[in-house]
Design a protein around this motif. Structure first.
Motif, PDB file in Angstrom:
ATOM      1  N   SER A  11     -38.269 -34.897  -8.017  1.00  0.00           N
ATOM      2  CA  SER A  11     -37.820 -33.969  -6.982  1.00  0.00           C
ATOM      3  C   SER A  11     -38.487 -34.211  -5.649  1.00  0.00           C
ATOM      4  O   SER A  11     -39.677 -34.431  -5.550  1.00  0.00           O
ATOM      5  CB  SER A  11     -38.110 -32.528  -7.421  1.00  0.00           C
ATOM      6  N   GLU A 312     -31.529 -25.962 -14.507  1.00  0.00           N
ATOM      7  CA  GLU A 312     -32.042 -25.772 -13.153  1.00  0.00           C
ATOM      8  C   GLU A 312     -32.615 -24.371 -13.007  1.00  0.00           C
ATOM      9  O   GLU A 312     -33.673 -24.173 -12.390  1.00  0.00           O
ATOM     10  CB  GLU A 312     -30.938 -26.005 -12.138  1.00  0.00           C
ATOM     11  N   GLU A 318     -33.479 -30.359 -11.521  1.00  0.00           N
ATOM     12  CA  GLU A 318     -32.852 -30.006 -10.250  1.00  0.00           C
ATOM     13  C   GLU A 318     -31.611 -30.861 -10.109  1.00  0.00           C
ATOM     14  O   GLU A 318     -31.661 -32.081 -10.308  1.00  0.00           O
ATOM     15  CB  GLU A 318     -33.809 -30.229  -9.079  1.00  0.00           C
ATOM     16  N   ARG A 326     -38.368 -31.706 -12.560  1.00  0.00           N
ATOM     17  CA  ARG A 326     -39.237 -30.989 -11.636  1.00  0.00           C
ATOM     18  C   ARG A 326     -40.561 -31.708 -11.438  1.00  0.00           C
ATOM     19  O   ARG A 326     -41.168 -31.645 -10.390  1.00  0.00           O
ATOM     20  CB  ARG A 326     -39.483 -29.563 -12.153  1.00  0.00           C
TER      21      ARG A 326
END
Length: 940
Positions: A11, A312, A318, A326
């Motif tokens: 991420s 999510e 994500e 994450r």
């Protein structure tokens, strides 16, 4: 169909948790960015344990880098076998700038990224191209490069990225790496270590993620158990209620922190629906984060379309800008929690979902991970992937594919063939120890005679790469003999490699002797068409088994063939290198220069940057011997620049000549000690001869002939070795004759005349005449010195010409012919002073003063303008004066065009010029008539 992801694997989304306790690190990053805005680029490595906040700092930096163009890449453990995977990820958004690069660099990137076909590019050419691409992108606005999980970069990307990162100091570029561990490349860069948060900061962070107030004792226990690791502080309370925490939350203190963090993720996975866990496992099995691929694979096993949104919401995946875990430890936790059958199923599904035409290598990789046991079909696919990786310059990836293919091979012969190819790829990728480890494994396999012989050859070549002398020679000889009935031409090439090993081994080589190798080589029949390499091998073999004079005619034919072949045929670096040394042995200085120039030109044109240092070293020696010390120094400096960039072991052999001619005793002793230590460890006796030779040059220049004689007293015993020993014998004649050791000098003279009479070149005749003059009767000296002066005057060897004038002048002074002596000594002083040959110039000045004469007015202290410049600035000034553009100079010196411009501005200030034309005029006023332009001396 639901789109689950786009591209990234970790991420970089907007943070929801405040960044606490990282003021020092944020200040260092702020200074890095500000410097880039001011065209003073830089690099920084964030180093720390998993979960300590490296990724958070990268995310925070991305948010605060206003005005920057941002490109990013993430190292993925599963992608370490795929060549240039991370570099392509970083460069993809700015590839439109590639059309501004020199053609060779643009082609290198295109081939490396699999966008076009072509010969495998050198890793450091790709690095140079990447630097150029980043530099072009930064022209419009500052550029920020974020590389996370750098410990998992594929080898090719790691080389290229660290190469580029070290050369952005004059760019609007900031490079930020984050890594759990530092390898040698990352450790050499500026580093900021991220330690755990302090207790107060840990409490502050923990309170931001707790569902409500918590008993102080439990809070302190959490802070203590997580040891200030930010990710552990954030993740551990997730999914736990206040009553659960207050009821006695205990952490498994016996486990390492990373395992504890992973287990906190595992706890959260347990409550997920089965289809959600399967999607997580599917995503963890593919490191690309390819949304379309994951969607197709999910459909194949019936995962509901809304599963991604569920994950999510749980803070595990994500999906807004791509499938991204994450944190990398989520991926690790998911993958490790699954059993072998579950993992293999996911890899099998992913392989089915991948288009074999679009991405055959990733498909083969998943097929290999899904294999339940030996599978010849998968092994064949991996072998094809290895070939494609090698064509892109990904030798490390090729080796990994081949090694896996070998493990999946059903047929023993195929298994050995693939393992052998994997070991060779590891060797060529610059991992000799890995190659040796794999060779040891391969030796346990079943193999036919050809395979055992090729394995024997590879083992010898790897040994030679790590220890150029010593035990490699007998191993190569055995391999060459074994190859004779299998592949006679390869056997002959291996005999040449064996001779090269023995020659570099020199006095430390032991067995086999040069005679033994030569006798074996002469037995192998040559091909119907005799080529330059065949002639070179035969000429050297005749020299060592018969006599120097027997080898000379064949070696002369070989050199002519090499000169003819150089225009059209591809010649291996080893062959050109040995041919250039043969030219030195035959006293052909122009051929020596041309062959080293051809070696250098080919290495540069092909992008084989790792072959350049050897050519630069060989080339620097002939220029040093010619007295062109500035040229030699620039070549040596470039050699070390490339060695440093390529992570190659440093070598001071070529650099030894510079302090020897300049008369710098302290510097030469220090360099000599380093070379002797390294040479002894590597059993490289040739280097010992070089140290003796340059020491004799230094002490003869200083007039300390006893020390010069001591340095080369044993040179006649090693006269069959490479150039250094016979040149040392020439020095011995001068030193011994001046010390009254006439019998020693006469024996040395016999060896020199054996060579010079057979070679009959201008250089050889000049050396013979001067050497004979040192031991001649007074009535014969004049004619011999006159002949030597005439001969050397026809060559580029200005130092030899100056030394002949000096020796003649000293002889005339001893014979009381002062006027004639002054004429010769004054000429010697002019030559040495003009060349910066300090010790010999001072010796000539003393002799001239003793003869009653006055100096010529020239002095070594009359330094050329370029001595005001650093070596890098001098090279850039020289190339600019020759009319080369900034991009051309950048490509040659392994820097960016902006860096050239930065240095050129300093050159203009130091030399007080305002234009390239003025610079050329100012520099060309200093260039002696005999000195070639920089282009000529570097490439012709």
């Amino acid at each position: 169909m639901t789109t689950y992801a786009a591209s990234a694997t970790t991420s970089t989304a907007t943070r929801t948790t405040p960044l606490i306790g990282r003021r020092r690190e944020q200040l260092a990053i702020h200074e890095l960015l500000q410097a880039a805005r001011d065209s003073a680029g830089g690099v920084l490595v964030l180093d720390g344990e998993p979960g300590v906040g490296k990724t958070a700092l990268l995310e925070s930096t991305a948010q605060s880098a206003s005005g920057f163009r941002i490109v990013s890449a993430v190292g993925v453990e599963g992608e370490m076998e795929l060549p240039y995977a991370a570099l392509q990820q970083l460069c993809a958004p700015i590839l439109t700038f590639a059309d501004r690069l020199p053609d060779l660099q643009s082609e290198a990137l295109s081939v490396a990224f699999g966008l076009s076909a072509g010969p495998a590019p050198d890793a450091f050419l790709v690095g140079l191209a990447a630097l150029g691409l980043l530099s072009e992108a930064a022209e419009e606005r500052p550029l920020l490069c974020l590389i996370d999980d750098a410990q998992w970069l594929d080898s090719s990307s790691a080389k290229s990225l660290t190469f580029a990162a070290r050369r952005v100091f004059a760019e609007k570029i900031s490079v930020l790496f984050a890594a759990r561990q530092l390898d040698a490349r990352l450790a050499a860069l500026p580093t900021v270590h991220l330690g755990p948060l302090g207790n107060a900061e840990a409490r502050e962070l923990l309170r931001t993620v707790l569902p409500g107030p918590l008993d102080a004792r439990v809070l302190e226990r959490l802070v203590a158990e997580t040891r200030g690791n930010p990710l552990a502080l954030i993740e551990f309370p997730r999914g736990l209620t206040l009553p659960q925490l207050a009821g006695g939350f205990a952490l498994p203190t016996a486990l390492p922190l990373t395992v504890q963090i992973e287990e906190s993720f595992t706890r959260r996975l347990a409550g997920l629906p089965a289809h959600a866990r399967r999607l997580l496992l599917l995503a963890s099995a593919d490191p690309t984060g390819d949304a379309a691929l994951l969607s197709r694979a999910a459909q194949l096993i019936g995962i509901p379309q809304m599963t991604g949104q569920l994950l999510e919401a749980q803070g595990l995946l994500e999906t807004t800008s791509g499938i991204a875990f994450r944190h990398p430890l989520v991926r690790s936790a998911v993958y490790r929690e699954a059993n072998t059958d579950e993992r293999q199923e996911m890899h099998r599904v992913l392989a089915q979902a991948i288009d074999p035409q679009r991405d055959p290598d990733r498909r083969a990789w998943h097929m290999a991970q899904a294999a339940l046991g030996p599978d010849e079909d998968v092994a064949v696919e991996l072998e094809r992937s290895a070939a494609r990786a090698q064509s892109r310059g990904g030798l490390a990836a090729s080796a990994a594919f081949l090694q896996r293919a070998a493990s999946l091979s059903l047929d023993p012969v195929h298994r050995t063939e693939r393992a052998l190819a994997a070991a060779k790829a590891k060797y060529e990728a610059g991992a000799p120890q890995d190659a040796l480890d794999l060779i040891a494994t391969v030796e346990e396999h079943e193999a036919d005679d050809r395979q055992r012989t090729l394995l024997q050859l590879l083992k010898a070549q790897v040994t030679l790469a790590t220890r150029r002398g010593g035990e490699a020679s007998p191993m190569l000889l055995d391999a060459a003999r074994a190859l004779e009935p299998i592949n006679p031409q390869l056997a002959r090439e291996t005999y040449l490699e064996t001779l090269n090993s023995a020659l570099f081994g020199g006095s430390l080589a032991g067995t086999p002797s040069l005679v033994e190798i030569g006798e074996a080589a002469l037995v192998v029949p040559a091909a119907e068409t005799i080529g330059a390499t065949d002639l070179l091998l035969e000429g050297l073999a005749l020299w060592f088994t018969d006599s120097y004079s027997a080898g000379v005619p064949v070696l002369q034919d070989a050199l002519r063939a090499f000169m003819d072949d150089s225009a059209s045929q591809p010649l291996a670096a080893l062959r050109l290198s040995m041919a250039s040394w043969a030219a030195a042995e035959l006293w052909e200085e122009e051929t020596w220069i041309r062959l080293t120039g051809e070696q250098l030109r080919r290495a540069r044109a092909s992008g084989e940057l790792t072959a350049v240092p050897s050519a630069l070293g060989n080339r620097s020696i002939i220029f040093a011997m010619s007295g062109e010390l500035e040229v030699a120094a620039s070549l040596v400096d470039e050699q070390e620049t490339i060695r440093d960039a390529a992570g190659m072991a440093p070598t001071a052999n070529a650099a030894l000549w510079l302090p020897a001619w300049a008369g710098h005793e302290t510097e030469l002793k220090a360099l000599g000690h380093a070379v002797l230590t390294d040479a002894t460890e590597r059993s490289e006796g040739y280097a010992l001869g070089v140290v003796g030779l340059v020491s004799a040059i230094l002490y003869n220049g200083l007039g300390r002939h006893e020390e010069a004689m001591s340095a080369v007293r044993t040179a006649p015993e090693n006269a069959r070795q490479l150039f250094a020993p016979i040149a040392a014998v020439v020095e011995l004649i001068e030193a011994a004759s001046r010390c009254g050791e006439r019998s020693l000098a006469e024996r040395a003279l016999e060896l020199v005349l054996e060579r010079t009479d057979a070679a009959q070149t201008t250089w050889a005749r000049g050396t013979a005449a001067r050497s004979r003059a040192l031991l001649a009767e007074p009535n014969d000296e004049d004619g011999l010195y006159d002949e030597a002066i005439e001969r050397f005057g026809e060559t580029r060897l200005r130092v030899d010409l100056g030394r002949t004038h000096l020796l003649y002048g000293e002889s005339l002074r001893r014979r009381q012919r002062r006027v004639d002596a002054c004429q010769q000594l004054r000429k010697a002083h002019e030559i040495f002073a003009g060349l910066g040959i300090v010790a010999f110039a001072e010796r000539a000045r003393r002799e001239l003063h003793a003869a009653g004469g006055r100096g010529s007015g020239a002095s070594p202290s009359d330094e050329p303008l370029t001595l005001e410049l650093t070596p890098q600035e001098a090279r850039i000034a020289d190339l600019t004066a020759d009319g080369q553009a900034n991009r051309e100079i950048a490509a040659q010196l392994f820097i960016s065009a902006s860096t050239v411009e930065y240095h050129l501005a300093k050159v203009f200030r130091k030399l007080q010029v305002k234009s390239r034309t003025e610079l050329a005029q100012k520099l060309h006023q200093q260039v002696p008539a005999h000195r070639p332009s920089s282009t000529a001396r570097h490439e012709s």
